[in-house]
Write a protein that holds these residues in place. Structure first.
Motif, PDB file in Angstrom:
ATOM      1  N   THR A  48      52.882  40.013  61.979  1.00  6.90           N
ATOM      2  CA  THR A  48      52.655  40.680  63.265  1.00  6.90           C
ATOM      3  C   THR A  48      51.174  40.708  63.644  1.00  6.90           C
ATOM      4  N   MET A  49      50.283  40.692  62.671  1.00  4.41           N
ATOM      5  CA  MET A  49      48.865  40.691  62.993  1.00  4.41           C
ATOM      6  C   MET A  49      48.440  39.404  63.673  1.00  4.41           C
ATOM      7  N   ASP A  50      49.226  38.339  63.501  1.00  2.54           N
ATOM      8  CA  ASP A  50      48.917  37.098  64.216  1.00  2.54           C
ATOM      9  C   ASP A  50      49.078  37.286  65.717  1.00  2.54           C
ATOM     10  N   MET A  51      49.886  38.287  66.112  1.00  2.41           N
ATOM     11  CA  MET A  51      50.030  38.571  67.541  1.00  2.41           C
ATOM     12  C   MET A  51      48.716  39.061  68.141  1.00  2.41           C
ATOM     13  N   VAL A  52      47.874  39.668  67.298  1.00  3.42           N
ATOM     14  CA  VAL A  52      46.556  40.090  67.775  1.00  3.42           C
ATOM     15  C   VAL A  52      45.761  38.886  68.241  1.00  3.42           C
ATOM     16  N   TRP A  53      45.790  37.822  67.436  1.00  3.88           N
ATOM     17  CA  TRP A  53      45.051  36.615  67.802  1.00  3.88           C
ATOM     18  C   TRP A  53      45.667  35.940  69.014  1.00  3.88           C
ATOM     19  N   VAL A  54      46.986  36.009  69.128  1.00  4.65           N
ATOM     20  CA  VAL A  54      47.657  35.426  70.295  1.00  4.65           C
ATOM     21  C   VAL A  54      47.243  36.158  71.568  1.00  4.65           C
ATOM     22  N   MET A  55      47.191  37.487  71.511  1.00  4.79           N
ATOM     23  CA  MET A  55      46.777  38.262  72.676  1.00  4.79           C
ATOM     24  C   MET A  55      45.288  38.090  72.956  1.00  4.79           C
ATOM     25  N   CYS A  56      44.484  37.996  71.906  1.00  7.46           N
ATOM     26  CA  CYS A  56      43.042  37.800  72.101  1.00  7.46           C
ATOM     27  C   CYS A  56      42.759  36.471  72.798  1.00  7.46           C
ATOM     28  N   SER A  57      43.479  35.431  72.395  1.00 11.74           N
ATOM     29  CA  SER A  57      43.259  34.121  73.005  1.00 11.74           C
ATOM     30  C   SER A  57      43.623  34.154  74.487  1.00 11.74           C
ATOM     31  N   ILE A 350      45.851  47.269  70.166  1.00 10.50           N
ATOM     32  CA  ILE A 350      45.770  48.586  69.518  1.00 10.50           C
ATOM     33  C   ILE A 350      47.132  48.991  68.973  1.00 10.50           C
ATOM     34  N   ALA A 351      48.194  48.724  69.749  1.00  9.61           N
ATOM     35  CA  ALA A 351      49.540  49.065  69.290  1.00  9.61           C
ATOM     36  C   ALA A 351      49.910  48.282  68.036  1.00  9.61           C
ATOM     37  N   VAL A 352      49.561  47.006  67.989  1.00 12.94           N
ATOM     38  CA  VAL A 352      49.862  46.179  66.814  1.00 12.94           C
ATOM     39  C   VAL A 352      49.105  46.688  65.600  1.00 12.94           C
ATOM     40  N   VAL A 353      47.829  46.956  65.774  1.00  9.59           N
ATOM     41  CA  VAL A 353      47.012  47.434  64.649  1.00  9.59           C
ATOM     42  C   VAL A 353      47.500  48.789  64.160  1.00  9.59           C
TER      43      VAL A 353
END
Length: 399
Positions: A48-57, A350-353
């Motif tokens: 799920t933390m990979d979603m952080v990178w997906v949203m950041c991109s 923030i929700a993912v983290v």
């Protein structure tokens, strides 16, 4: 020769076409938020933390083509640039649809996936900046341009509810692949709608730069930009934290009440006493209902939240215009758009983290409720600092 059509009323055929194009294209972006956990964690097998990178991109991509927006508009027909950008958004969804089952027998590498999302954000950002800063006001008379900006902002706001609601309902019957294909189709329909609109021709300026802040970012609105991010972060927190058709419907009801009562609450921006009292009551009710075990009261919190966000973002869209210089109305609306989308991406991150796993909402509900309330209180405090700042730095007495 001036070819601008004369429309006695704002709601004419061309404006309706642009409004629905805005709605459809924005809906595709918010539909992704609902299927993001299924797509990243199940279909591709990432953490799920990979979603952080997906949203950041995606968030970084929103700003990528902004400095060149004015150059594209001056060099090419602005409606043609929009259509190319919308087509590229549709192509990005088609690539994601093909990736679900693997392209040439395997998935796109994660770095390639980040690149696709980056390009998706870049072309979506370019399309929306052109629509909000140029197309929507070019089909309106001078006296109607503020109303045009206000109306377009509400169509984008409706996409916040209708996009996830559509994805939630469709995901019950169709696969992720079909959902991506539906999003690609919606982006293509948005492109077709703009192609059908009668956009008046405007001769390019004599001098313009390859890179500039025109139609991209308003430096004079930096304080508003910062404030808007925190309000829209609440969208990302709520839409990612909990997926339910009832929640989205209650958000829609909250937006409706905000639209109907915005004149009463925001008629005197310099006199904020009425707003302070009203918002204290709403935040108290919102906080109590968010912590209640009753489902009815819990869903009621989304109504309060929808009302609050709808009301304040309506005010901010006007404040952006008030602090903009002459002929920078379009730039102010692009800045508002960028702050909103950046804040939503920040809220998802923030929700993912905070949650670490998408299914942990029930276990960490109190934690997420506290985070949402703290964001709301901080955003409101910053908002009531922003109002007098705008009164001191406004450059337009009339919008």
């Amino acid at each position: 020769m001036d070819t601008t059509p004369i429309h006695p009323r704002l709601w004419h055929r061309d404006f309706w076409l642009l409004a629905f194009a805005d709605l459809l294209l924005t809906m595709t972006i918010y539909m992704v938020l609902v299927i993001l956990p299924q797509w990243i964690c199940v279909e591709r097998g990432h953490d799920t933390m990979d979603m952080v990178w997906v949203m950041c991109s995606f968030a970084l991509g929103l700003f990528a083509l902004g400095p060149f927006c004015n150059y594209f508009i001056q060099t090419y027909r602005r409606n043609h640039v929009y259509m190319v950008a919308a087509f590229c958004v549709a192509a990005s969804f088609l690539i994601l649809a093909l990736d679900v089952h693997g392209i040439f027998g395997q998935h796109i590498p994660f770095a390639g996936l980040l690149l696709v999302r980056f390009c998706q954000g870049a072309f979506f950002g370019l399309a929306q900046m052109i629509l909000l800063s140029t197309l929507s006001v070019d089909v309106a008379e001078s006296a109607q341009r503020t109303d045009a900006n206000h109306a377009m902002s509400w169509f984008s706001r409706l996409a916040i509810v209708l996009g996830p609601l559509a994805a939630y309902e469709l995901s019950r019957f169709f696969s992720v692949t079909i959902l991506f294909l539906v999003m690609a189709g919606m982006a293509l329909v948005a492109m077709i709608l703009v192609s059908l609109a009668n956009i008046p021709f405007k001769a390019p300026e004599e001098e313009y730069s390859f890179m500039s802040c025109d139609r991209f970012f308003l430096p004079n609105g930096s304080w508003l930009f910062f404030n808007s991010i925190f309000f829209s972060a609440l969208v990302g927190l709520l839409l990612y934290t909990y997926v339910s058709a009832y929640c989205y419907l209650m958000l829609l009801v909250g937006f409706y009440f905000a639209l109907r009562t915005s004149t009463w609450f925001l008629s005197e921006p310099k006199s904020i006493g009425r707003q302070v009292i009203a918002f204290i009551v709403f935040v108290a009710a919102y906080s109590l209902s968010l912590f209640m075990l009753s489902d009815m009261l819990f869903y009621l919190s989304f109504l309060f939240w929808g009302f609050l966000i709808g009301l304040i973002t309506s005010q901010m869209s006007v404040l952006y215009i008030r602090v903009s210089q002459h002929c920078r109305r379009g730039t102010s609306q692009s800045t508002h758009f960028l702050s909103w989308e950046l804040g939503v991406a920040l809220g998802v991150i923030i929700a993912v983290v905070t949650q670490r796993k998408s299914e942990c909402f029930e276990q960490h509900f109190n934690v997420m409720a506290i985070v949402m309330i703290l964001f709301t209180l901080f955003s409101l405090a910053l908002y009531f600092v922003t109002l007098p700042w705008c009164s001191r730095h406004h450059l337009r007495d009339k919008v």
